[in-house]
Design an enzyme around this catalytic site. Structure first.
Site, PDB file in Angstrom:
ATOM      1  N   GLU A 183      41.039  56.643  46.874  1.00 14.40           N
ATOM      2  CA  GLU A 183      39.658  55.663  46.674  1.00 14.40           C
ATOM      3  C   GLU A 183      38.889  56.240  47.707  1.00 14.40           C
ATOM      4  O   GLU A 183      38.256  55.515  48.537  1.00 14.40           O
ATOM      5  CB  GLU A 183      39.938  54.584  46.616  1.00 14.40           C
ATOM      6  CG  GLU A 183      40.715  53.946  45.479  1.00 14.40           C
ATOM      7  CD  GLU A 183      40.657  52.565  45.378  1.00 14.40           C
ATOM      8  OE1 GLU A 183      40.672  51.689  46.267  1.00 14.40           O
ATOM      9  OE2 GLU A 183      41.019  51.878  44.053  1.00 14.40           O
ATOM     10  N   GLU A 377      45.671  54.513  38.718  1.00 15.40           N
ATOM     11  CA  GLU A 377      45.624  52.824  39.005  1.00 15.40           C
ATOM     12  C   GLU A 377      45.089  52.109  37.699  1.00 15.40           C
ATOM     13  O   GLU A 377      43.904  52.567  37.486  1.00 15.40           O
ATOM     14  CB  GLU A 377      44.985  52.712  40.459  1.00 15.40           C
ATOM     15  CG  GLU A 377      45.786  52.968  41.543  1.00 15.40           C
ATOM     16  CD  GLU A 377      45.087  52.338  42.967  1.00 15.40           C
ATOM     17  OE1 GLU A 377      44.638  51.325  42.861  1.00 15.40           O
ATOM     18  OE2 GLU A 377      45.363  52.833  43.949  1.00 15.40           O
TER      19      GLU A 377
HETATM   20  C1  BG6 Z   1      42.916  49.987  44.979  1.00 13.01           C
HETATM   21  C2  BG6 Z   1      43.725  50.412  45.851  1.00 13.01           C
HETATM   22  O1  BG6 Z   1      41.780  49.485  45.436  1.00 13.01           O
HETATM   23  O2  BG6 Z   1      43.372  48.541  44.236  1.00 13.01           O
HETATM   24  C3  BG6 Z   1      45.148  49.671  46.178  1.00 13.01           C
HETATM   25  O3  BG6 Z   1      43.934  51.811  45.852  1.00 13.01           O
HETATM   26  C4  BG6 Z   1      45.019  48.185  45.730  1.00 13.01           C
HETATM   27  O4  BG6 Z   1      45.747  50.109  47.369  1.00 13.01           O
HETATM   28  C5  BG6 Z   1      44.716  48.091  44.471  1.00 13.01           C
HETATM   29  O5  BG6 Z   1      46.352  47.759  46.111  1.00 13.01           O
HETATM   30  C6  BG6 Z   1      44.325  46.774  43.760  1.00 13.01           C
HETATM   31  O6  BG6 Z   1      43.642  46.091  44.897  1.00 13.01           O
HETATM   32  P1  BG6 Z   1      44.117  44.807  45.606  1.00 13.01           P
HETATM   33  O7  BG6 Z   1      43.412  44.510  46.587  1.00 13.01           O
HETATM   34  O8  BG6 Z   1      44.311  43.695  44.513  1.00 13.01           O
HETATM   35  O9  BG6 Z   1      45.547  44.892  46.112  1.00 13.01           O
END
Ligand code: BG6
Length: 478
Positions: A183, A377
């Site tokens: 990201e 993701e």
């Molecule tokens: C992304 C990241 O922003 O979202 C992850 O690459 C992160 O590391 C994921 O865990 C979900 O966000 P969060 O803040 O709910 O863990």
């Protein structure tokens, strides 16, 4: 839409995690401290991320959830066994830079760190699971942060190059799929986690962030070059936080505002990393914000000659923007906020759920870049309840993923070249933005709580069996 069999043979189904959010063993095997090791748990983390002047120190007596994570460092065999049971084709993970170079600037890598990842990759291969490795996922060695100001410093490029050469040489036979910076564009809002610095009062925030981006672009191209030379049969991608930005209404002023936001947030980094050159719109943005980049001889040529092979992306939500936000309700989101969208429901953490937004951004990215895309993701952070009989009935997570997988199928039908899908936090882990365990994404429940209590025992949620079926049927049984 019926569940259509739109997924090509060999589609890369799997799950995703990051070292700092799950490995634990923060001081084991000679690992050095990294940024995540000094971030507190709970809602306090968001304040730290937002405020200037963070000192990157461990405060005695304070709880740091990333120190133990979910103890993957010791339990990786059990966890990989569970991934294999779900039928994962790939597993996206990251290497903790500070396990390999504890201070970031040593001449030689730490053998114990390398040996740990050898064991992990061997275990994955035992089950025929291919690792997809992020080289840097919010875990820069703390020494580089404190002594060099993170990616503010051009010197860090050289240390990063030493790091990537070490891991490419060591793992060239075991890893064929890589990504540079997780990201990368998220730094526009929070430079701490990926750039290793916070913005001081009075500082021209954009000058510092865009200069650090330039250093990362050079570093990314050096990594692409090294990867292609050392592992000619490997692919290496960038990784973008992707969220389409909608205009609040059809007022052309708002449409232009949303377009500007989308270009700078969603596309700026990809435009450089994929197209190999700074976009035309950058000049006006630089002028407006008094940005003057220090670009050295050879930088632009390097960037031009070594673009990435594919685009990895995270997708959780869309954002809606309006030039004048007076009186409007805001929607919290993945590291920044937008105006509330009246057509969407939100998660327990206020992130607006928008499966069509995934189809929108996949189309936009593919129209723009024409390189394969890889969703590395996506998922729902939610509270889970363990029933008396031990079951966890996470139908809300299944619904979320089902609707997003359908949107992927539509995008493939639209003509998008999609390589695969790795669901975020396939096993419960520490949340990046809030440091909570209670914000769960997994198919596998981990008995670990926000106050640090819990046995770390793993158990399968309802979604575990559902996802196994999805993979087995190559996305046909949703
Ligand atoms: C992304 C990241 O922003 O979202 C992850 O690459 C992160 O590391 C994921 O865990 C979900 O966000 P969060 O803040 O709910 O863990």
């Amino acid at each position: 839409m019926n569940s259509l069999n739109k997924f090509p043979e060999g589609f890369l189904w799997g799950g995703a995690t990051a070292a700092n959010q799950m490995e634990g063993g923060f001081h084991k095997g000679n690992k050095g401290l990294n940024i995540a090791d000094v971030l507190p748990g709970g809602k306090e983390r968001l304040n730290v991320l937002k405020q200037p002047g963070f000192d990157f120190e461990i405060v005695p007596g304070k709880y740091y959830p990333n120190h133990e994570g979910i103890d993957f460092y010791n339990r990786y065999k059990e966890d990989i066994g569970l991934f294999a049971e779900m039928g994962f084709k790939v597993y996206r993970m990251s290497i903790a830079w500070s396990r390999i170079f504890p201070d970031g600037n040593e001449a030689e890598p730490n053998e114990e760190g390398l040996a740990f990842y050898d064991r992990v990759f061997d275990e994955l291969h035992k089950y025929g699971i291919e690792p997809v490795v992020t080289i840097s996922h919010y875990e820069m060695p703390l020494n580089l942060v404190k002594e060099y100001g993170g990616w503010r410093s051009r010197e860090v490029i050289g240390y990063f190059e030493t790091y990537v050469n070490a891991i490419f040489n060591r793992f060239k036979d075991k890893v064929k799929n890589w990504m540079t910076f997780n990201e990368i564009n998220s730094a526009l809002h929070f430079p701490i986690m990926s750039m290793g610095f916070s913005i001081e009062n009075e500082e021209n925030k954009y000058q510092s962030i865009f200069q650090a981006f330039h250093h990362q672009f050079v570093a990314s191209s050096l990594a692409v070059k090294a990867c292609h030379e050392i592992i000619p049969d490997a692919k290496i991608g960038c990784m973008l936080l992707s969220a389409p930005i909608y205009s609040y209404d059809s007022n052309p002023e708002n449409v232009m505002f949303a377009l500007d936001e989308e270009r700078i947030f969603n596309f700026y980094c990809g435009d450089v990393q994929v197209r190999g050159e700074y976009p035309a719109y950058a000049e006006r943005f630089f002028k407006k914000h008094n940005i003057s980049l220090d670009i050295r001889e050879g930088d632009l040529e390097l960037i031009k000659n070594h673009p990435v092979d594919y685009v990895g992306l995270s997708y959780y939500m869309s954002f809606t923007q309006k030039k004048d936000k007076t009186g409007l309700n805001m929607a919290q989101g993945n590291l920044f906020e937008g105006v509330k969208n009246p057509f969407l429901q939100a998660s327990d953490w206020g992130w607006e759920i928008d499966p069509t937004g995934l189809r929108v951004i996949l189309n936009k990215l593919y129209d723009r870049y024409r390189v394969p895309l890889f969703i590395v993701e996506n998922g729902l952070g939610a509270y889970d309840k363990v029933e008396e009989d031990g079951s966890i009935n996470d139908d809300y997570r299944i619904d979320y993923l089902r609707s997003h997988i359908k949107a992927m199928a539509e995008a493939i039908e639209d003509g998008v070249d999609l390589m695969g899908f790795t669901s975020w936090g396939c096993i419960d882990l520490v949340s990046a933005s809030t440091g909570e365990f209670s914000k769960r994404y997994g198919f596998i429940y981990v008995d670990k709580h926000d106050d640090g209590s819990g046995t770390l025992k793993r158990s399968k949620k309802k979604s575990f069996y559902w996802y196994k079926n999805v993979i087995e049927s190559n996305g046909e049984k949703l």
